[in-house]
Design a protein around this motif. Structure first.
Motif, PDB file in Angstrom:
ATOM      1  N   LYS A 154      35.726  32.709  40.514  1.00 29.80           N
ATOM      2  CA  LYS A 154      36.432  31.423  40.623  1.00 29.80           C
ATOM      3  C   LYS A 154      37.783  31.457  39.925  1.00 29.80           C
ATOM      4  CE  LYS A 154      34.339  29.445  36.459  1.00 29.80           C
ATOM      5  NZ  LYS A 154      33.460  28.389  35.899  1.00 29.80           N
ATOM      6  N   HIS A 155      37.989  32.433  39.043  1.00 26.49           N
ATOM      7  CA  HIS A 155      39.271  32.540  38.347  1.00 26.49           C
ATOM      8  C   HIS A 155      40.351  33.167  39.229  1.00 26.49           C
ATOM      9  CE1 HIS A 155      37.391  31.278  34.642  1.00 26.49           C
ATOM     10  NE2 HIS A 155      36.519  32.266  34.699  1.00 26.49           N
ATOM     11  N   LEU A 156      39.977  33.641  40.401  1.00 25.79           N
ATOM     12  CA  LEU A 156      40.930  34.202  41.352  1.00 25.79           C
ATOM     13  C   LEU A 156      41.157  33.213  42.485  1.00 25.79           C
ATOM     14  CD1 LEU A 156      39.540  37.855  41.683  1.00 25.79           C
ATOM     15  CD2 LEU A 156      41.474  37.097  40.295  1.00 25.79           C
ATOM     16  N   THR A 157      42.343  33.248  43.047  1.00 28.65           N
ATOM     17  CA  THR A 157      42.633  32.413  44.207  1.00 28.65           C
ATOM     18  C   THR A 157      41.909  32.968  45.428  1.00 28.65           C
ATOM     19  OG1 THR A 157      44.606  33.686  44.820  1.00 28.65           O
ATOM     20  CG2 THR A 157      44.895  31.858  43.250  1.00 28.65           C
ATOM     21  N   PHE A 158      41.895  32.178  46.501  1.00 33.75           N
ATOM     22  CA  PHE A 158      41.234  32.641  47.728  1.00 33.75           C
ATOM     23  C   PHE A 158      41.902  33.897  48.270  1.00 33.75           C
ATOM     24  CE2 PHE A 158      41.181  32.663  52.400  1.00 33.75           C
ATOM     25  CZ  PHE A 158      39.813  32.780  52.611  1.00 33.75           C
ATOM     26  N   HIS A 159      43.225  33.935  48.194  1.00 34.06           N
ATOM     27  CA  HIS A 159      43.944  35.123  48.673  1.00 34.06           C
ATOM     28  C   HIS A 159      43.606  36.341  47.830  1.00 34.06           C
ATOM     29  CE1 HIS A 159      47.168  37.728  50.043  1.00 34.06           C
ATOM     30  NE2 HIS A 159      47.580  37.844  48.792  1.00 34.06           N
ATOM     31  N   GLN A 160      43.483  36.180  46.505  1.00 29.43           N
ATOM     32  CA  GLN A 160      43.155  37.306  45.638  1.00 29.43           C
ATOM     33  C   GLN A 160      41.734  37.801  45.886  1.00 29.43           C
ATOM     34  OE1 GLN A 160      43.971  35.484  41.860  1.00 29.43           O
ATOM     35  NE2 GLN A 160      46.118  36.148  41.815  1.00 29.43           N
ATOM     36  N   GLN A 161      40.794  36.878  46.092  1.00 28.20           N
ATOM     37  CA  GLN A 161      39.429  37.293  46.411  1.00 28.20           C
ATOM     38  C   GLN A 161      39.380  38.038  47.739  1.00 28.20           C
ATOM     39  OE1 GLN A 161      36.543  34.094  46.111  1.00 28.20           O
ATOM     40  NE2 GLN A 161      37.662  33.132  44.433  1.00 28.20           N
ATOM     41  N   GLN A 162      40.122  37.550  48.725  1.00 28.52           N
ATOM     42  CA  GLN A 162      40.146  38.197  50.028  1.00 28.52           C
ATOM     43  C   GLN A 162      40.764  39.598  49.930  1.00 28.52           C
ATOM     44  OE1 GLN A 162      42.565  36.260  53.090  1.00 28.52           O
ATOM     45  NE2 GLN A 162      40.832  36.383  54.490  1.00 28.52           N
ATOM     46  N   PHE A 163      41.788  39.729  49.098  1.00 27.12           N
ATOM     47  CA  PHE A 163      42.432  41.032  48.923  1.00 27.12           C
ATOM     48  C   PHE A 163      41.460  42.045  48.321  1.00 27.12           C
ATOM     49  CE2 PHE A 163      44.712  43.987  46.156  1.00 27.12           C
ATOM     50  CZ  PHE A 163      45.596  44.561  47.058  1.00 27.12           C
ATOM     51  N   LEU A 164      40.721  41.647  47.277  1.00 21.74           N
ATOM     52  CA  LEU A 164      39.778  42.574  46.649  1.00 21.74           C
ATOM     53  C   LEU A 164      38.617  42.914  47.578  1.00 21.74           C
ATOM     54  CD1 LEU A 164      39.573  41.250  42.971  1.00 21.74           C
ATOM     55  CD2 LEU A 164      40.764  43.259  43.820  1.00 21.74           C
ATOM     56  N   SER A 165      38.171  41.965  48.392  1.00 22.80           N
ATOM     57  CA  SER A 165      37.070  42.243  49.313  1.00 22.80           C
ATOM     58  C   SER A 165      37.466  43.260  50.384  1.00 22.80           C
ATOM     59  CB  SER A 165      36.600  40.947  49.976  1.00 22.80           C
ATOM     60  OG  SER A 165      37.617  40.404  50.800  1.00 22.80           O
ATOM     61  N   ARG A 166      38.759  43.309  50.709  1.00 27.08           N
ATOM     62  CA  ARG A 166      39.235  44.250  51.735  1.00 27.08           C
ATOM     63  C   ARG A 166      39.987  45.427  51.128  1.00 27.08           C
ATOM     64  NH1 ARG A 166      41.971  39.941  55.998  1.00 27.08           N
ATOM     65  NH2 ARG A 166      40.084  38.758  56.496  1.00 27.08           N
ATOM     66  N   LEU A 167      39.854  45.638  49.838  1.00 29.24           N
ATOM     67  CA  LEU A 167      40.691  46.629  49.155  1.00 29.24           C
ATOM     68  C   LEU A 167      40.500  48.028  49.721  1.00 29.24           C
ATOM     69  CD1 LEU A 167      42.614  47.408  46.888  1.00 29.24           C
ATOM     70  CD2 LEU A 167      40.633  47.626  45.371  1.00 29.24           C
ATOM     71  N   MET A 168      39.256  48.520  49.812  1.00 25.51           N
ATOM     72  CA  MET A 168      39.026  49.888  50.265  1.00 25.51           C
ATOM     73  C   MET A 168      39.460  50.081  51.708  1.00 25.51           C
ATOM     74  SD  MET A 168      38.072  51.208  47.553  1.00 25.51           S
ATOM     75  CE  MET A 168      37.882  52.825  48.262  1.00 25.51           C
ATOM     76  N   ARG A 169      39.192  49.085  52.563  1.00 22.22           N
ATOM     77  CA  ARG A 169      39.621  49.195  53.954  1.00 22.22           C
ATOM     78  C   ARG A 169      41.147  49.209  54.053  1.00 22.22           C
ATOM     79  NH1 ARG A 169      38.148  44.303  57.378  1.00 22.22           N
ATOM     80  NH2 ARG A 169      36.528  44.294  55.799  1.00 22.22           N
ATOM     81  N   GLU A 170      41.810  48.379  53.235  1.00 26.86           N
ATOM     82  CA  GLU A 170      43.267  48.312  53.262  1.00 26.86           C
ATOM     83  C   GLU A 170      43.876  49.609  52.743  1.00 26.86           C
ATOM     84  OE1 GLU A 170      46.813  46.496  54.214  1.00 26.86           O
ATOM     85  OE2 GLU A 170      44.771  45.794  54.584  1.00 26.86           O
TER      86      GLU A 170
END
Length: 486
Positions: A269-285
């Motif tokens: 919850k301390h991360l924004t929605f964009h930051q959470q989305q970025f980390l969830s797709r980190l390895m694929r990106e």
């Protein structure tokens, strides 16, 4: 460094840095806002899509009287490419290192994280301790440092066995998770810097080919030497380290699962929605970023090879030698006190240049009209023919993706050839291409090996195809298959 040295350095950055030019541009807020939104979901965007989106924003700005401009979206995008804020390759736009730096600077203005918290101090202490162990050449001191680290870990284990669980405070959790996002976001900037260095390498080698009368062997040796220097830079070293990590299937799977675990806890919850989305797709990106770096490197090598084999380099050197000879002759004539106005019998075929455009071309009319007397009119029917139904019998890529995911979940990571052994291909090359499209949409990096696949077409004919080796895993699939660009 004294004041004069610092101001000279900053003045040079102020004049030459593309990132600084972006930040001090008159319409910098609009450019940064548009680029941030454009690449929020994907790191690559088609040029036509970016032009349409920017056109819509310009129309809205004109209606709201916010940004009064009559310049078209295509002109703006081409200008940003020329300034070094965007990169275009194969009609696809990506961010550059300059735009990454500018966007990260603007986003950092809203992140007022304290640098004196205990969590930050612990990160620094751990980094210093690990680094001191790795650079110490004294065996006894190195063993002592490792034993100290071992005893600290053992105390934590003993405390857990005793039921003592030390939990991070709310502030420490916030600082730690934001630090993770900050470190992960820097990785993409390293890839942009590697791309810039590859393009600069290509440009420098072409200049060397033109300026020096070098043989192909010397040129190829120069390419190899510069690629070794590229791997020694900060950006190149970061890319090489990540590629080794990417090749380690166990470490990538472990990191992916750990990121999912962090995002599933309340600390996310301390991360924004964009930051959470970025980390969830980190390895694929990161897989896609590394594939693009390899693509640029392959294209650089192919273009240099084509440049050498085409003879352009030799022609440029021949023209340069001829110009040098003419300049030397002109200097000799001047030193010999020759009258340069003396008339000679030489004649040069010169004249006015004729310029024509496609608008000046006239189409020829046909000599006679088209004979349509034998054309028979056919009435439309509501019943589809057998030929039409055969054309509609196409391979559905979504079903192929579901089949691949099911096979990987059941048998573990494997290549396309191994998947085909469990799911034989009976629709020919079209179905094989569907498997390759699924692998490319997941951003899987192709290995150096080539594998052979046995397939059958719709008529039952046996075919053998050689394809790149892709190592697929169920963890690479998104939670929703609709996210795959099939």
């Amino acid at each position: 460094m004294n004041f004069q040295g610092l101001q000279a350095k900053y003045n040079r950055h102020f004049r030459d840095s593309a990132a600084w030019k972006l930040l001090r541009a008159d319409n910098a807020p609009y450019i940064l806002a548009f680029l941030s939104g454009l690449f929020s979901e994907n790191s690559e965007v088609p040029f036509s899509q970016a032009r349409i989106l920017l056109d819509d924003e310009l129309i809205r700005f004109r209606e709201l009287d916010i940004w009064k401009t009559e310049t078209s979206a295509g002109t703006y995008l081409n200008k940003w490419i020329k300034e070094g804020w965007l990169r275009e390759m194969d009609d696809v736009l990506t961010k550059t290192d300059a735009s990454e730096i500018a966007i990260r600077f603007a986003q950092g203005l809203d992140e007022h994280n304290s640098g004196t918290t205990a969590s930050h101090l612990k990160i620094v202490q751990d980094a210093v301790r690990d680094f001191s162990v790795e650079i110490n050449s004294n065996i006894n001191e190195r063993i002592a440092l490792l034993k100290s680290k071992q005893s600290e870990i053992q105390r934590e284990i003993d405390a857990l066995h005793a039921g003592v669980v030390t939990e991070l405070t709310e502030s420490e959790q916030r600082e730690r998770v934001r630090e993770i996002y900050h470190l992960a976001s820097i990785l993409t900037g390293d890839f942009r810097l590697v791309e810039d260095e590859l393009r600069q390498l290509d440009q420098n080698i072409r200049i060397q080919i033109i300026e020096e009368d070098a043989t192909k062997g010397n040129i190829l040796l120069s390419v190899l030497e510069k690629e070794n220097l590229l791997s020694e830079t900060d950006a190149g070293g970061a890319f090489e380290s990540f590629f080794y990590l990417l090749c380690d299937q166990h470490r990538t799977t472990e990191l992916r699962e750990q990121l999912r675990s962090i995002l599933s806890h309340p600390v996310a919850k301390h991360l924004t929605f964009h930051q959470q989305q970025f980390l969830s797709r980190l390895m694929r990106e990161l897989s896609r970023e590394s594939e693009r770096v390899f693509q640029i490197r392959r294209r650089t090598e192919e273009s240099l090879r084509a440049y050498l084999e085409s003879g352009y380099a030799q022609e440029n050197r021949a023209v340069e030698r001829l110009l040098n000879r003419l300049e030397k002759l002109a200097v000799e004539l001047k030193n010999a006190d020759c009258n340069l106005q003396t008339e000679t019998t030489l004649f040069l075929p010169t004249g006015a240049a004729t310029i024509s455009s496609p608008d000046s071309m006239l189409l020829m009319l046909p000599d006679e009209k088209l004979n349509t007397s034998d054309v028979e009119e056919n009435l439309n029917t509501k019943i589809p023919s057998t030929q039409m139904l055969d054309c509609l019998d196409a391979v559905q890529i979504r079903l192929i993706a579901e089949k691949v995911l099911s096979t990987l979940k059941k048998h573990g990571p494997m290549t396309i050839a191994s998947i085909v052994r469990h799911n034989p291909i009976n629709a020919g090359l079209e179905e094989l291409v569907a498997y390759l499209r699924v692998a490319k949409s997941m951003g899987v990096v192709s290995l150096e090996e080539i594998e052979s696949v046995e397939i059958k077409d719709k008529r039952g004919m046996q075919l053998r195809a050689s394809i790149p080796t892709f190592l697929l895993s169920a963890d690479l699939f998104p939670d929703n298959l609709n996210e795959l660009a099939l």
